[in-house]
Design a protein around this motif. Sequence first.
Motif, PDB file in Angstrom:
ATOM      1  N   PHE A 885       0.828  -1.210   0.000  1.00  0.00           N
ATOM      2  CA  PHE A 885       0.000   0.000   0.000  1.00  0.00           C
ATOM      3  C   PHE A 885       0.865   1.263   0.000  1.00  0.00           C
ATOM      4  N   ILE A 886       1.954   1.247   0.765  1.00  0.00           N
ATOM      5  CA  ILE A 886       2.835   2.417   0.821  1.00  0.00           C
ATOM      6  C   ILE A 886       3.401   2.716  -0.560  1.00  0.00           C
ATOM      7  N   MET A 887       3.898   1.703  -1.246  1.00  0.00           N
ATOM      8  CA  MET A 887       4.473   1.905  -2.582  1.00  0.00           C
ATOM      9  C   MET A 887       3.414   2.346  -3.592  1.00  0.00           C
ATOM     10  N   MET A 888       2.203   1.820  -3.431  1.00  0.00           N
ATOM     11  CA  MET A 888       1.103   2.229  -4.306  1.00  0.00           C
ATOM     12  C   MET A 888       0.791   3.720  -4.095  1.00  0.00           C
ATOM     13  N   CYS A 889       0.804   4.137  -2.820  1.00  0.00           N
ATOM     14  CA  CYS A 889       0.551   5.552  -2.502  1.00  0.00           C
ATOM     15  C   CYS A 889       1.652   6.445  -3.065  1.00  0.00           C
ATOM     16  N   VAL A 890       2.895   6.022  -2.892  1.00  0.00           N
ATOM     17  CA  VAL A 890       4.022   6.804  -3.405  1.00  0.00           C
ATOM     18  C   VAL A 890       3.962   6.871  -4.925  1.00  0.00           C
ATOM     19  N   GLY A 891       3.568   5.757  -5.556  1.00  0.00           N
ATOM     20  CA  GLY A 891       3.587   5.671  -7.005  1.00  0.00           C
ATOM     21  C   GLY A 891       2.547   6.512  -7.702  1.00  0.00           C
ATOM     22  N   TYR A 892       1.322   6.501  -7.206  1.00  0.00           N
ATOM     23  CA  TYR A 892       0.290   7.234  -7.950  1.00  0.00           C
ATOM     24  C   TYR A 892      -0.934   7.616  -7.137  1.00  0.00           C
ATOM     25  N   LEU A 893      -1.154   6.980  -5.981  1.00  0.00           N
ATOM     26  CA  LEU A 893      -2.455   7.122  -5.320  1.00  0.00           C
ATOM     27  C   LEU A 893      -2.569   8.381  -4.474  1.00  0.00           C
ATOM     28  N   THR A 894      -1.495   8.718  -3.776  1.00  0.00           N
ATOM     29  CA  THR A 894      -1.524   9.824  -2.814  1.00  0.00           C
ATOM     30  C   THR A 894      -1.089  11.124  -3.477  1.00  0.00           C
ATOM     31  N   PRO A 895      -1.711  12.258  -3.143  1.00  0.00           N
ATOM     32  CA  PRO A 895      -1.219  13.542  -3.669  1.00  0.00           C
ATOM     33  C   PRO A 895       0.278  13.688  -3.390  1.00  0.00           C
ATOM     34  N   ARG A 896       1.025  14.159  -4.384  1.00  0.00           N
ATOM     35  CA  ARG A 896       2.486  14.161  -4.283  1.00  0.00           C
ATOM     36  C   ARG A 896       2.985  14.945  -3.075  1.00  0.00           C
ATOM     37  N   SER A 897       2.236  15.983  -2.678  1.00  0.00           N
ATOM     38  CA  SER A 897       2.656  16.802  -1.534  1.00  0.00           C
ATOM     39  C   SER A 897       2.612  16.029  -0.215  1.00  0.00           C
ATOM     40  N   GLN A 898       1.897  14.888  -0.201  1.00  0.00           N
ATOM     41  CA  GLN A 898       1.752  14.102   1.031  1.00  0.00           C
ATOM     42  C   GLN A 898       2.695  12.893   1.090  1.00  0.00           C
ATOM     43  N   VAL A 899       3.414  12.637   0.003  1.00  0.00           N
ATOM     44  CA  VAL A 899       4.221  11.419  -0.094  1.00  0.00           C
ATOM     45  C   VAL A 899       5.276  11.324   0.999  1.00  0.00           C
ATOM     46  N   ASP A 900       5.904  12.464   1.339  1.00  0.00           N
ATOM     47  CA  ASP A 900       7.012  12.413   2.309  1.00  0.00           C
ATOM     48  C   ASP A 900       6.568  11.945   3.697  1.00  0.00           C
ATOM     49  N   LYS A 901       5.266  11.978   3.977  1.00  0.00           N
ATOM     50  CA  LYS A 901       4.778  11.532   5.292  1.00  0.00           C
ATOM     51  C   LYS A 901       5.019  10.032   5.513  1.00  0.00           C
ATOM     52  N   PHE A 902       5.102   9.256   4.420  1.00  0.00           N
ATOM     53  CA  PHE A 902       5.290   7.802   4.546  1.00  0.00           C
ATOM     54  C   PHE A 902       6.676   7.447   5.075  1.00  0.00           C
ATOM     55  N   ALA A 903       7.566   8.441   5.154  1.00  0.00           N
ATOM     56  CA  ALA A 903       8.902   8.176   5.706  1.00  0.00           C
ATOM     57  C   ALA A 903       8.810   7.673   7.144  1.00  0.00           C
ATOM     58  N   ASP A 904       7.841   8.166   7.917  1.00  0.00           N
ATOM     59  CA  ASP A 904       7.716   7.783   9.327  1.00  0.00           C
ATOM     60  C   ASP A 904       7.501   6.278   9.490  1.00  0.00           C
ATOM     61  N   ILE A 905       6.559   5.736   8.727  1.00  0.00           N
ATOM     62  CA  ILE A 905       6.261   4.308   8.911  1.00  0.00           C
ATOM     63  C   ILE A 905       7.379   3.428   8.351  1.00  0.00           C
ATOM     64  N   ILE A 906       8.015   3.874   7.271  1.00  0.00           N
ATOM     65  CA  ILE A 906       9.141   3.102   6.723  1.00  0.00           C
ATOM     66  C   ILE A 906      10.281   3.063   7.738  1.00  0.00           C
ATOM     67  N   LEU A 907      10.559   4.208   8.380  1.00  0.00           N
ATOM     68  CA  LEU A 907      11.608   4.236   9.419  1.00  0.00           C
ATOM     69  C   LEU A 907      11.248   3.322  10.597  1.00  0.00           C
ATOM     70  N   ALA A 908       9.966   3.289  10.956  1.00  0.00           N
ATOM     71  CA  ALA A 908       9.527   2.407  12.050  1.00  0.00           C
ATOM     72  C   ALA A 908       9.770   0.942  11.688  1.00  0.00           C
ATOM     73  N   PHE A 909       9.411   0.561  10.453  1.00  0.00           N
ATOM     74  CA  PHE A 909       9.687  -0.808  10.002  1.00  0.00           C
ATOM     75  C   PHE A 909      11.189  -1.093  10.001  1.00  0.00           C
ATOM     76  N   ASN A 910      11.968  -0.125   9.528  1.00  0.00           N
ATOM     77  CA  ASN A 910      13.408  -0.331   9.415  1.00  0.00           C
ATOM     78  C   ASN A 910      14.080  -0.419  10.773  1.00  0.00           C
ATOM     79  N   LYS A 911      13.446   0.149  11.778  1.00  0.00           N
ATOM     80  CA  LYS A 911      13.993   0.102  13.138  1.00  0.00           C
ATOM     81  C   LYS A 911      13.626  -1.208  13.830  1.00  0.00           C
ATOM     82  N   LYS A 912      12.381  -1.646  13.642  1.00  0.00           N
ATOM     83  CA  LYS A 912      11.878  -2.813  14.375  1.00  0.00           C
ATOM     84  C   LYS A 912      11.911  -4.106  13.556  1.00  0.00           C
ATOM     85  N   TYR A 913      11.840  -3.987  12.217  1.00  0.00           N
ATOM     86  CA  TYR A 913      11.793  -5.180  11.359  1.00  0.00           C
ATOM     87  C   TYR A 913      12.702  -4.981  10.140  1.00  0.00           C
TER      88      TYR A 913
END
Length: 976
Positions: A885-913
Motif C-alpha cells: 500500500f505504501i508503494m502504491m501511494c508513493v507511485g500514484y495514489l496519494t497527492p504528491r505533496s503528502q508522499v514524504d509523510k510515509f517516511a515515518d512508517i518506513i523508518l519504524a519498520f526499518n527500526k523494528k523489522y
Amino acid sequence: MERINLENIDIARLEEAVVVFYRSNSHEQAITHEWLTEAEGSPQAWQFSWQLMQLGKSQEVQFFGAITLHAKLMKHWNEVPPENREELKQKILEKIVQFAGGPKIVLNRLCIALGAYIVHMLDEWPNAIEEVIDTFQNQRIPNVKPDVQLWIMLEVLTAIPEEAQVIHTSVKRVTLRAEVSKRVPVILQTMEAYLRQQMNRVWDAEAYSNMIRAVKCVGTWIKNIGYSLEACVTITAVLLEVVNKCYWPAVQTGDGCMSADENELAENCLKSMVNIMIQPESHSYPKTAFVLLRMYLDSLCEITKMEWKRDNDNEDIIVHIYMLFVSAVERHSSLLLSGVISPDPNLPITVNRMVQEILHCTDKPGIYPVEESCSTMALAFWYMLQDEVFAMTNEEHKRRCWEYIKPLYAHLTSILVRKSEQPDEKSLDRWSSDDLECFRCYRQDISDTFMYCYDVLHDYILVILSAMLDEAIVDMQRHPTHWTKLEACIYSFQSVAEHFTHDTSRQIPNLMRVLNEIPYEKMNVKLLGTALETIGSYCNWLMENPTYIPAAIDLLVRGLNSSMSAQATLGLKELCRDCQLQLKPYAEPLLNACHASLNAGRMKNSDSVRLMFSIGKLMSLLPSDGIPKYLDIIVSPCFEELQAICQSDGKTPTARIRTIFRLNMISTLFSSLNTDLSEEDKETQIVQPVLLVMQRTMPIFRRIAEMWVEELDVLEAACSAMKHAIMNLRSSFRPMLQDLCYFIVASFQTRCCAPTLEISKTTIVMFYREEGCKPYMQELLREFIKHSFKLFENTPQQNFSNISDTMEAFFGCLAQIVKKIPQALEDKSLAYDRLVYYGQRCMTLPESGAIRCGIQFMTHFTIQSRNHEHITEVVLKTGEQTIYFIMMCVGYLTPRSQVDKFADIILAFNKKYPAELAIWLKTVMSVPHFPTPLLNDAEKSRYVSLIIKEKVNKRLLQQHLSEMAIKLRGLTEKFQ
C-alpha cells in the motif's frame, strides 16, 4: 466534449471549440479546456497552429494558433527534425510580419514563440540576438512601421530570458543559463543606446510604449540571467535620468501630476534598478553597491522631498523610490553596518543619508493606507537593522553600531506612535472596510516594531512613551474631541507590556492612573477599547503591583456594559487567569457585575462565552458554601434553556444556535472552575462544583446527544464541555467516570463521530493508568473500536472518503492512545489485524488528514509491536501488504505533496523489522509494472537499496520518496 481523435483533427470543429472557450461561461469553458489542451499537445498541432493563424480567421482562433505554436516550441522541441528548423524560423518570421499590423495579442505571442526558438537554437544560430537587433532596429522589414519593428524587437528580446527558464530541453538548465548570459552585454548596450537616444526627443504614446518595453527588457534579463553589479552602473545612470525626465517636467508644469505613461515608465525604471541591486551575487561588489546607493540618493532625494506630504499627487513614484531604497539596504545590510564603522568618511555619510530617507519613509505624513501608502514597506527594515547589529560577532563593532542606532530608534518610537493614530470621525467616510482591515494589520506591524525598539532602547522607551502620553493629555484638555493621539499613546504602551512585568519605574503607575481618569463617556468608544486591551496586557505587572487591581477592575466592569464588551471580557479573562489569587477580596462584587452584564443581554454570544471563563475563575475563589448561589443564578439558566429545548423537541436553526451557545458557555465554565487552588485545598475533601453540576445535568447531555445526532457542531460542543471538565479536574473527576462512560457508549450506539471519539481518547489517556479505572477504560476502548468498525463495515470502501473525517479522528485518537498508553495493547481481545486493515485503507485516502492519522497510527503501532508477542505476529502477517500500500501511494495514489509523510512508517519498520522490510520491499517491487510502468527494474532496485539504507535520516528518506514519486508519475521533465 467527446475524446479527441489525435489522428485526424477537424479544423472547423477546433475553431468552433476555441470560440466556445473564449466567449462562453465558466462551465462550458471547463468542458472545452481539457479538449483543447489535448489538441494543443498533439503532434498535429505543428500543422493546425499555422492554419488557425490564416488571415480571415477570428482573433480568438488566431490567438489560439499562436499560443499553440508557442506551447509546442516550449514543450515539444524534440518533435522538430533538425532539417526542418530553418523552415520553422522562416515561417515564424513570416507570421510576425503578417501580424505586424495587429492584433497585438497575436503578435505578442508570436514574438514569445520566436524567443523560445532562439533559446533552443543558440548553438546552431549563435548570432540570433544580434540578427534580430539588426533586422528590427535598422528597420529592414518593408511595409512595417519603425515603431512596430522596434516593438517586435523588444518583445522578442524580453521573451528570451523568460523562455530560458521554462522551456523543456535536453540541455542542462545551468548550461543553458550560462549560454544565454553571454548575450547580456549586447542586450544592455542596445537598451542603453536606445534610451539615451530618446532623452533629447519629445515622447509620444508610441515612444512611451517602447521605452517601457526597453526598460522591462533590462529588468527581465537582470532578474532571470543576472550581470555583474560593476557592469550595471552605466545602465543605472540612464534609468535614473529617465525617472527624472518623467517627474520634473510633469510637476513643474500643469497640475503637477504625472501622467499614466510617465508613471508607468518611471516605475519600471525603478523596478529594474531593484532587480539590479538585489541580484544574488551583488554582495560581491561592495564598492559598486556604495556607488549605486550614492547615485540613488543624489538623483532621487529631491523627488522624495518634493512629495513628502499628505495626499500627494504622485504617490506611485514615491512608493517605488522607497521600495528601491529599502530593497537595496535589506540586500546589503551587512554593507550598511560596515559603512557605519568605516574609516572612510564618505561611507558613514552615505549610510546616514540612506537611513534618514527610510526614516522619512516611515514618517510619511498621513494615515496609512488612505492618505499615504509608503510607510508600511519600511517597517521590515527596522527589524532587520537591529537584528543585524545584535548578530555582530565583533563586540567593539557591535557597541559602535548600537550607539549609532539608539537615537534612530528613539526617533522611530515617536514616529510610530504618530503613525498608529486611528482616523477620526470626520475622515472615516473616506475609508472602506478593506482600508480599515489594512490599517488594523498595519497597526499590528507597528506593534511588532515597538518590540524591536525596546530591544534597542530597553527601559528608555518608557521615558519616550510617557513624555508623549503627557503631551497627548495636555492636547486633549485643550481639545476634548482630539482622542486619536491619546489612544495611539496607550496602544504603544500596550505593545511593549510583556517586557515590564517586574518594572518599578513611575511610568506604568502613571499610565494606570491616566487610564482611570480619562472621561470615556465624552470620547470615542475606541479609546475605551484600547484602554481595556492595555489593562489585559499589563496583568502580569498587576500581579506584582496588586494595589492597582481595584482601579483595573472598575475600568473592566465599565467596559462590560459598553459596546467594547469584547475587549472588556478579554481583559477580564487575562486578569482572572494571571491574578486569580489577588482577586479573592473582589470576587463576589465582580461576580455580581458579571451576572448583571450577562442578564442585560447586550453582549454578543462570543463575549458571553468568554466571560464564563472569568466567572469560573472567580467562583473558584469563593468558600464552598458560597458557590451554589452563583451556580444557581449564572449556570442554572443555561441548563434550564437546554432542558426546555430538549423537551420541545423543536430542531429549528434558532434552537441549534442557542444549544451550541449554552453548551459553549458551560464548556468555558468547566474549563476554569476548580476549587483546588493550592496543595492545602487538594488535601481537603470537598466535592468539586463541576462534579455537582455534571451529576445533576448528565441526563440533559444524553438527551442533547440523542436529539442532535446529525449535527456535528452540537455534539462537538457537548463533548467539549465534558472534555474541559476532565482536563480541568483530572483525578478529581473520577466519581463521574462511570456516568461519562455510559454517555460515550450511548452516543456511539447512536452515531460514531469525531467528537465522541475525541472525548473517548481524552478519557482513556487520562484514566487508563489510574488505580480502579482500568476495567472501565478497557471496556471503553473496546466500544471505541467496535463502533468505529461497525461504521467502516457499513460503508463501501470506494466511499471511505465520505467518512474520512471520522477515520481521521479514529486513527488520530488511536495513535495517541498507542503512543501514550502502550499497555492498552496488552488486551488480546482486540481485533488488531482489522485495525491494521483499516489503517492501511486510511493511508490510501486522498484527504491529507486521513493520510496523516493513518500513518501516525501505523507508525506507533509498529514501534510498540515488538513489546507484545501477539502484536508482533500481526505486523509480520500484514507487513508485506502494508509495504504494498505504501508503494502504491508513493507511485500514484496519494497527492504528491503528502508522499514524504510515509517516511515515518518506513523508518519504524526499518527500526523494528529491518530484515523483513528488505524482503517485503524487494518482493513488492519485483512485480512487473508496479507501482507504475515508468520505473525500470534497475531504478526500482536502486530505490529499494536507498530506502533500506536509511535507518535514521528522515529528511533524506523523504527526499528519496519524493524523487521516486516524481519518476513514477512521469514528472521528471517538469522538475528537472
